[in-house]
Motif scaffolding. Structure first.
Motif, PDB file in Angstrom:
ATOM      1  N   THR A 146       0.829  -1.201   0.000  1.00  0.00           N
ATOM      2  CA  THR A 146       0.000   0.000   0.000  1.00  0.00           C
ATOM      3  C   THR A 146       0.866   1.254   0.000  1.00  0.00           C
ATOM      4  O   THR A 146       0.578   2.224  -0.725  1.00  0.00           O
ATOM      5  CB  THR A 146      -0.932   0.011   1.233  1.00  0.00           C
ATOM      6  N   ILE A 147       1.937   1.235   0.787  1.00  0.00           N
ATOM      7  CA  ILE A 147       2.852   2.379   0.822  1.00  0.00           C
ATOM      8  C   ILE A 147       3.459   2.606  -0.554  1.00  0.00           C
ATOM      9  O   ILE A 147       3.578   3.741  -1.025  1.00  0.00           O
ATOM     10  CB  ILE A 147       3.952   2.140   1.874  1.00  0.00           C
ATOM     11  N   GLU A 148       3.823   1.525  -1.210  1.00  0.00           N
ATOM     12  CA  GLU A 148       4.429   1.647  -2.538  1.00  0.00           C
ATOM     13  C   GLU A 148       3.432   2.230  -3.538  1.00  0.00           C
ATOM     14  O   GLU A 148       3.769   3.141  -4.301  1.00  0.00           O
ATOM     15  CB  GLU A 148       4.934   0.288  -3.003  1.00  0.00           C
ATOM     16  N   ALA A 149       2.212   1.730  -3.531  1.00  0.00           N
ATOM     17  CA  ALA A 149       1.215   2.202  -4.497  1.00  0.00           C
ATOM     18  C   ALA A 149       0.794   3.646  -4.213  1.00  0.00           C
ATOM     19  O   ALA A 149       0.640   4.457  -5.130  1.00  0.00           O
ATOM     20  CB  ALA A 149      -0.002   1.285  -4.466  1.00  0.00           C
ATOM     21  N   ARG A 150       0.635   3.953  -2.941  1.00  0.00           N
ATOM     22  CA  ARG A 150       0.069   5.248  -2.558  1.00  0.00           C
ATOM     23  C   ARG A 150       1.106   6.374  -2.518  1.00  0.00           C
ATOM     24  O   ARG A 150       0.790   7.522  -2.843  1.00  0.00           O
ATOM     25  CB  ARG A 150      -0.584   5.109  -1.174  1.00  0.00           C
ATOM     26  N   LEU A 151       2.347   6.045  -2.125  1.00  0.00           N
ATOM     27  CA  LEU A 151       3.327   7.090  -1.858  1.00  0.00           C
ATOM     28  C   LEU A 151       4.586   7.014  -2.718  1.00  0.00           C
ATOM     29  O   LEU A 151       5.085   8.038  -3.177  1.00  0.00           O
ATOM     30  CB  LEU A 151       3.731   7.042  -0.378  1.00  0.00           C
ATOM     31  N   ILE A 152       5.108   5.801  -2.912  1.00  0.00           N
ATOM     32  CA  ILE A 152       6.375   5.673  -3.638  1.00  0.00           C
ATOM     33  C   ILE A 152       6.166   5.848  -5.138  1.00  0.00           C
ATOM     34  O   ILE A 152       6.843   6.656  -5.784  1.00  0.00           O
ATOM     35  CB  ILE A 152       7.054   4.328  -3.323  1.00  0.00           C
ATOM     36  N   THR A 179       3.816   7.269  -6.651  1.00  0.00           N
ATOM     37  CA  THR A 179       3.258   8.584  -6.988  1.00  0.00           C
ATOM     38  C   THR A 179       4.287   9.701  -6.847  1.00  0.00           C
ATOM     39  O   THR A 179       3.966  10.874  -7.060  1.00  0.00           O
ATOM     40  CB  THR A 179       2.045   8.902  -6.091  1.00  0.00           C
ATOM     41  N   GLY A 180       5.517   9.332  -6.460  1.00  0.00           N
ATOM     42  CA  GLY A 180       6.590  10.319  -6.413  1.00  0.00           C
ATOM     43  C   GLY A 180       6.667  11.128  -5.136  1.00  0.00           C
ATOM     44  O   GLY A 180       7.460  12.077  -5.040  1.00  0.00           O
ATOM     45  N   ARG A 181       5.882  10.763  -4.132  1.00  0.00           N
ATOM     46  CA  ARG A 181       5.872  11.534  -2.893  1.00  0.00           C
ATOM     47  C   ARG A 181       6.880  11.031  -1.867  1.00  0.00           C
ATOM     48  O   ARG A 181       7.238  11.760  -0.942  1.00  0.00           O
ATOM     49  CB  ARG A 181       4.468  11.526  -2.273  1.00  0.00           C
ATOM     50  N   LEU A 182       7.340   9.795  -2.025  1.00  0.00           N
ATOM     51  CA  LEU A 182       8.185   9.171  -1.005  1.00  0.00           C
ATOM     52  C   LEU A 182       9.299   8.359  -1.650  1.00  0.00           C
ATOM     53  O   LEU A 182       9.078   7.628  -2.608  1.00  0.00           O
ATOM     54  CB  LEU A 182       7.325   8.251  -0.125  1.00  0.00           C
ATOM     55  N   ARG A 183      10.487   8.491  -1.089  1.00  0.00           N
ATOM     56  CA  ARG A 183      11.632   7.647  -1.445  1.00  0.00           C
ATOM     57  C   ARG A 183      11.921   6.749  -0.230  1.00  0.00           C
ATOM     58  O   ARG A 183      11.964   7.236   0.909  1.00  0.00           O
ATOM     59  CB  ARG A 183      12.848   8.521  -1.765  1.00  0.00           C
ATOM     60  N   TRP A 184      12.089   5.462  -0.476  1.00  0.00           N
ATOM     61  CA  TRP A 184      12.267   4.487   0.603  1.00  0.00           C
ATOM     62  C   TRP A 184      13.682   3.947   0.599  1.00  0.00           C
ATOM     63  O   TRP A 184      14.195   3.531  -0.440  1.00  0.00           O
ATOM     64  CB  TRP A 184      11.278   3.337   0.433  1.00  0.00           C
ATOM     65  N   ARG A 185      14.321   3.944   1.738  1.00  0.00           N
ATOM     66  CA  ARG A 185      15.693   3.456   1.865  1.00  0.00           C
ATOM     67  C   ARG A 185      15.699   2.330   2.891  1.00  0.00           C
ATOM     68  O   ARG A 185      15.284   2.517   4.036  1.00  0.00           O
ATOM     69  CB  ARG A 185      16.614   4.590   2.317  1.00  0.00           C
ATOM     70  N   TYR A 186      16.129   1.154   2.473  1.00  0.00           N
ATOM     71  CA  TYR A 186      16.152  -0.025   3.345  1.00  0.00           C
ATOM     72  C   TYR A 186      17.572  -0.266   3.834  1.00  0.00           C
ATOM     73  O   TYR A 186      18.519  -0.322   3.046  1.00  0.00           O
ATOM     74  CB  TYR A 186      15.648  -1.254   2.586  1.00  0.00           C
ATOM     75  N   ILE A 217       1.800   6.215   8.094  1.00  0.00           N
ATOM     76  CA  ILE A 217       2.914   6.717   7.298  1.00  0.00           C
ATOM     77  C   ILE A 217       2.420   7.741   6.281  1.00  0.00           C
ATOM     78  O   ILE A 217       3.083   8.758   6.038  1.00  0.00           O
ATOM     79  CB  ILE A 217       3.648   5.539   6.629  1.00  0.00           C
ATOM     80  N   SER A 218       1.250   7.525   5.712  1.00  0.00           N
ATOM     81  CA  SER A 218       0.672   8.519   4.795  1.00  0.00           C
ATOM     82  C   SER A 218       0.454   9.851   5.503  1.00  0.00           C
ATOM     83  O   SER A 218       0.738  10.921   4.946  1.00  0.00           O
ATOM     84  CB  SER A 218      -0.654   8.013   4.231  1.00  0.00           C
ATOM     85  N   ARG A 219      -0.029   9.800   6.734  1.00  0.00           N
ATOM     86  CA  ARG A 219      -0.241  11.033   7.493  1.00  0.00           C
ATOM     87  C   ARG A 219       1.076  11.743   7.784  1.00  0.00           C
ATOM     88  O   ARG A 219       1.162  12.979   7.714  1.00  0.00           O
ATOM     89  CB  ARG A 219      -0.987  10.730   8.796  1.00  0.00           C
ATOM     90  N   LEU A 220       2.109  10.958   8.097  1.00  0.00           N
ATOM     91  CA  LEU A 220       3.421  11.553   8.349  1.00  0.00           C
ATOM     92  C   LEU A 220       3.968  12.223   7.092  1.00  0.00           C
ATOM     93  O   LEU A 220       4.507  13.331   7.149  1.00  0.00           O
ATOM     94  CB  LEU A 220       4.398  10.479   8.834  1.00  0.00           C
ATOM     95  N   VAL A 221       3.838  11.549   5.967  1.00  0.00           N
ATOM     96  CA  VAL A 221       4.308  12.133   4.706  1.00  0.00           C
ATOM     97  C   VAL A 221       3.524  13.405   4.385  1.00  0.00           C
ATOM     98  O   VAL A 221       4.096  14.424   3.979  1.00  0.00           O
ATOM     99  CB  VAL A 221       4.203  11.106   3.557  1.00  0.00           C
ATOM    100  N   ASP A 222       2.212  13.367   4.606  1.00  0.00           N
ATOM    101  CA  ASP A 222       1.389  14.550   4.359  1.00  0.00           C
ATOM    102  C   ASP A 222       1.818  15.717   5.244  1.00  0.00           C
ATOM    103  O   ASP A 222       1.813  16.874   4.811  1.00  0.00           O
ATOM    104  CB  ASP A 222      -0.091  14.242   4.626  1.00  0.00           C
TER     105      ASP A 222
END
Length: 206
Positions: free
Chosen positions: A64-70, A72-79, A191-196
């Motif tokens: 869900t995080i990938e579809a909703r945030l990554i 769409t260009g709003r979030l970069r994820w670092r593992y 996480i969506s709320r934090l990004v927002d």
């Protein structure tokens, strides 16, 4: 007989801990990253492949995080790897994914390892199972086997662990978001709320 089997079966692979970290282990490597390099928010995840909460997060929340945030260009994820001492196969799993990364298949191996956690976590030897995942992902097994047996990325994993310790990580999964650490069971909505809050959506697009 049994002796012949013991002599012929492949040697068990283990990944050393507390290894000397060389420049090559950290130069130009800042974790496994997905998402737009220009995304307004970056989250760093410190995780352990054998941690049940990490597995739940990876399999239930990340899609869900990938579809909703990554995507769409709003979030970069670092593992980043943070193998806990009580998990005997955590470093081996991290090293398997690192060797897959050498062949451009990190995320594919990463997902298979998490998806199969119940299969390998209780095994007497997880290495053959990780090798099966590598084969299923289309890796060159000769290169994969050499990477694993030579412990090519042991220093990278140790460096990642030490990075996490420096920033205050004590358990997994831990997320570093905007210079703050978040521990516990954050879900995709949180996480969506934090990004927002860090990068409000523009209202011009409809």
């Amino acid at each position: 007989g049994l002796l012949g089997y013991q002599l012929s079966k492949p040697a068990t692979v283990s990944i050393p801990a507390n290894v000397q970290i060389d420049v090559k282990d950290t130069a130009g490597f800042h974790g496994y990253v997905k998402g737009d390099p220009n995304a307004p928010v970056e989250i760093t995840e410190y995780a352990d492949y054998q941690c049940p909460f990490c597995q739940t997060f990876a399999t239930l929340q990340m899609p869900t995080i990938e579809a909703r945030l990554i995507k769409t260009g709003r979030l970069r994820w670092r593992y980043r790897d943070f193998p806990l001492q009580q998990h005997p196969f955590a470093r081996l799993a991290a090293h398997s994914a690192a060797c897959a990364d050498d062949q451009g298949k990190f995320w594919q191996q990463h997902e298979k390892i998490y998806d199969g956690q119940a299969e390998w976590s209780g095994a007497s030897d997880a290495a053959p199972i990780f090798r099966q995942y590598a084969q299923a992902n289309g890796l060159d097994l000769g290169k994969y086997d050499a990477c694993m047996s030579d412990h090519v990325h042991a220093g990278r994993i140790q460096a990642s662990l030490e990075e996490g310790m420096r920033v205050g990580v004590q358990s997994t999964p831990t997320l570093l978001i905007g210079n703050r650490l978040y521990q516990g069971r954050l879900d995709s909505d949180a996480i969506s709320r934090l990004v927002d809050s860090l990068a409000p959506k523009t209202t011009s697009a409809k």
